[in-house]
Design a protein around this motif. Sequence first.
Motif, mmCIF file in Angstrom:
data_model
loop_
_atom_site.group_PDB
_atom_site.id
_atom_site.type_symbol
_atom_site.label_atom_id
_atom_site.label_comp_id
_atom_site.label_asym_id
_atom_site.label_seq_id
_atom_site.Cartn_x
_atom_site.Cartn_y
_atom_site.Cartn_z
ATOM 1 N N GLN A 1 27.775 70.698 -1.538
ATOM 2 C CA GLN A 1 26.779 69.345 -1.626
ATOM 3 C C GLN A 1 27.150 68.105 -0.036
ATOM 4 O OE1 GLN A 1 25.395 68.336 -4.611
ATOM 5 N NE2 GLN A 1 25.147 66.111 -3.828
ATOM 6 N N GLU A 2 28.420 67.968 -0.185
ATOM 7 C CA GLU A 2 28.354 67.451 1.464
ATOM 8 C C GLU A 2 27.665 67.852 1.509
ATOM 9 O OE1 GLU A 2 32.098 67.633 2.687
ATOM 10 O OE2 GLU A 2 33.383 67.029 1.589
ATOM 11 N N LEU A 3 26.691 69.607 2.567
ATOM 12 C CA LEU A 3 26.545 69.751 3.292
ATOM 13 C C LEU A 3 24.802 69.288 2.601
ATOM 14 C CD1 LEU A 3 27.578 73.251 3.941
ATOM 15 C CD2 LEU A 3 27.308 71.534 5.618
ATOM 16 N N GLN A 4 24.417 69.559 1.545
ATOM 17 C CA GLN A 4 23.003 69.240 0.841
ATOM 18 C C GLN A 4 22.876 67.774 1.300
ATOM 19 O OE1 GLN A 4 20.623 71.372 0.232
ATOM 20 N NE2 GLN A 4 19.574 69.512 -0.284
ATOM 21 N N GLU A 5 23.719 66.957 1.087
ATOM 22 C CA GLU A 5 23.230 65.833 1.565
ATOM 23 C C GLU A 5 23.454 65.318 3.399
ATOM 24 O OE1 GLU A 5 27.484 63.697 -0.047
ATOM 25 O OE2 GLU A 5 26.248 63.757 -1.517
ATOM 26 N N GLN A 6 23.865 66.058 3.678
ATOM 27 C CA GLN A 6 24.068 65.842 5.304
ATOM 28 C C GLN A 6 22.814 66.485 5.272
ATOM 29 O OE1 GLN A 6 26.446 67.862 7.213
ATOM 30 N NE2 GLN A 6 28.601 66.398 6.590
ATOM 31 N N LEU A 7 22.305 67.673 5.141
ATOM 32 C CA LEU A 7 20.501 68.250 5.490
ATOM 33 C C LEU A 7 19.979 66.966 4.885
ATOM 34 C CD1 LEU A 7 18.855 70.313 5.896
ATOM 35 C CD2 LEU A 7 19.011 71.501 3.999
ATOM 36 N N ASN A 8 19.640 66.485 3.642
ATOM 37 C CA ASN A 8 18.939 65.315 2.993
ATOM 38 C C ASN A 8 18.818 64.344 4.032
ATOM 39 O OD1 ASN A 8 18.268 67.345 0.871
ATOM 40 N ND2 ASN A 8 19.476 66.313 -0.318
ATOM 41 N N ASP A 9 20.021 63.539 4.433
ATOM 42 C CA ASP A 9 20.271 62.780 5.688
ATOM 43 C C ASP A 9 19.303 63.063 6.994
ATOM 44 O OD1 ASP A 9 21.287 61.352 3.835
ATOM 45 O OD2 ASP A 9 23.554 61.601 4.703
ATOM 46 N N SER A 10 19.668 64.045 7.556
ATOM 47 C CA SER A 10 18.967 64.627 8.317
ATOM 48 C C SER A 10 17.828 64.446 8.462
ATOM 49 C CB SER A 10 19.452 65.743 8.827
ATOM 50 O OG SER A 10 20.730 65.832 9.219
ATOM 51 N N LEU A 11 16.846 64.955 6.863
ATOM 52 C CA LEU A 11 15.501 64.934 7.224
ATOM 53 C C LEU A 11 14.798 64.049 6.789
ATOM 54 C CD1 LEU A 11 15.614 68.262 4.652
ATOM 55 C CD2 LEU A 11 14.649 68.580 6.549
ATOM 56 N N ARG A 12 15.558 63.101 6.638
ATOM 57 C CA ARG A 12 14.921 62.042 5.980
ATOM 58 C C ARG A 12 14.991 60.816 7.613
ATOM 59 N NH1 ARG A 12 18.632 60.335 2.864
ATOM 60 N NH2 ARG A 12 18.920 61.296 0.697
ATOM 61 N N LYS A 13 16.219 61.155 8.639
ATOM 62 C CA LYS A 13 15.700 60.326 9.648
ATOM 63 C C LYS A 13 14.561 61.438 10.279
ATOM 64 C CE LYS A 13 20.844 59.837 9.328
ATOM 65 N NZ LYS A 13 22.466 59.758 10.504
ATOM 66 N N PHE A 14 14.259 62.241 10.191
ATOM 67 C CA PHE A 14 13.216 63.335 11.375
ATOM 68 C C PHE A 14 12.592 62.573 10.753
ATOM 69 C CE2 PHE A 14 10.548 66.961 11.169
ATOM 70 C CZ PHE A 14 10.612 67.052 12.863
ATOM 71 N N GLU A 15 12.266 62.017 9.288
ATOM 72 C CA GLU A 15 10.563 62.174 8.593
ATOM 73 C C GLU A 15 10.001 60.218 9.068
ATOM 74 O OE1 GLU A 15 10.910 61.807 4.915
ATOM 75 O OE2 GLU A 15 10.541 64.476 4.546
ATOM 76 N N ASP A 16 11.200 59.969 9.378
ATOM 77 C CA ASP A 16 11.096 58.162 9.730
ATOM 78 C C ASP A 16 10.741 58.505 11.406
ATOM 79 O OD1 ASP A 16 11.892 57.290 7.430
ATOM 80 O OD2 ASP A 16 13.923 56.863 7.879
ATOM 81 N N MET A 17 11.683 59.326 11.734
ATOM 82 C CA MET A 17 11.083 59.189 13.288
ATOM 83 C C MET A 17 10.144 59.642 13.566
ATOM 84 S SD MET A 17 14.486 61.000 14.999
ATOM 85 C CE MET A 17 13.806 61.724 16.048
ATOM 86 N N SER A 18 9.294 60.745 12.975
ATOM 87 C CA SER A 18 7.802 61.297 13.104
ATOM 88 C C SER A 18 7.088 60.580 12.252
ATOM 89 C CB SER A 18 7.659 62.299 12.147
ATOM 90 O OG SER A 18 7.938 63.430 12.525
ATOM 91 N N GLN A 19 6.777 59.212 11.613
ATOM 92 C CA GLN A 19 6.202 58.409 10.909
ATOM 93 C C GLN A 19 6.040 57.295 11.678
ATOM 94 O OE1 GLN A 19 7.488 57.384 7.181
ATOM 95 N NE2 GLN A 19 6.680 59.321 6.309
ATOM 96 N N LYS A 20 7.656 56.792 12.695
ATOM 97 C CA LYS A 20 6.534 56.146 13.991
ATOM 98 C C LYS A 20 6.538 56.570 14.587
ATOM 99 C CE LYS A 20 12.029 53.936 12.440
ATOM 100 N NZ LYS A 20 12.627 53.407 12.807
ATOM 101 N N LYS A 21 6.232 57.570 15.581
ATOM 102 C CA LYS A 21 5.524 57.932 16.448
ATOM 103 C C LYS A 21 4.202 58.050 16.068
ATOM 104 C CE LYS A 21 9.266 60.685 18.583
ATOM 105 N NZ LYS A 21 9.241 62.418 18.457
ATOM 106 N N HIS A 22 3.802 57.947 14.950
ATOM 107 C CA HIS A 22 2.682 58.386 14.564
ATOM 108 C C HIS A 22 1.849 56.427 14.010
ATOM 109 C CE1 HIS A 22 3.163 62.703 13.959
ATOM 110 N NE2 HIS A 22 2.394 62.334 14.675
#
Length: 73
Positions: free
Chosen positions: A52-73
């Motif tokens: 569960q902890e790893l899944q939450e960390q992965l989800n957080d990382s994916l959200r941050k990556f998506e946020d960074m991707s959207q800010k660049k465009h």
Amino acid sequence: MAGGNFMGRVVSYVVNELLVNTLANSPAFQRFAVRTSKRIEDASNLAARKRQELQEQLNDSLRKFEDMSQKKH
């Protein structure tokens, strides 16, 4: 030939029954079984928490990556 196979099965059955009854009535084996069961349950619970902890960390990382991707465009 078939008679030998039958006798082997009978001997195996008798030995199995004696072994099961001996272990079932052994306080030392019962303590071992309870401790082992508890350890397996604890390990399973720990694995579930870590998963569960790893899944939450992965989800957080994916959200941050998506946020960074959207800010660049």
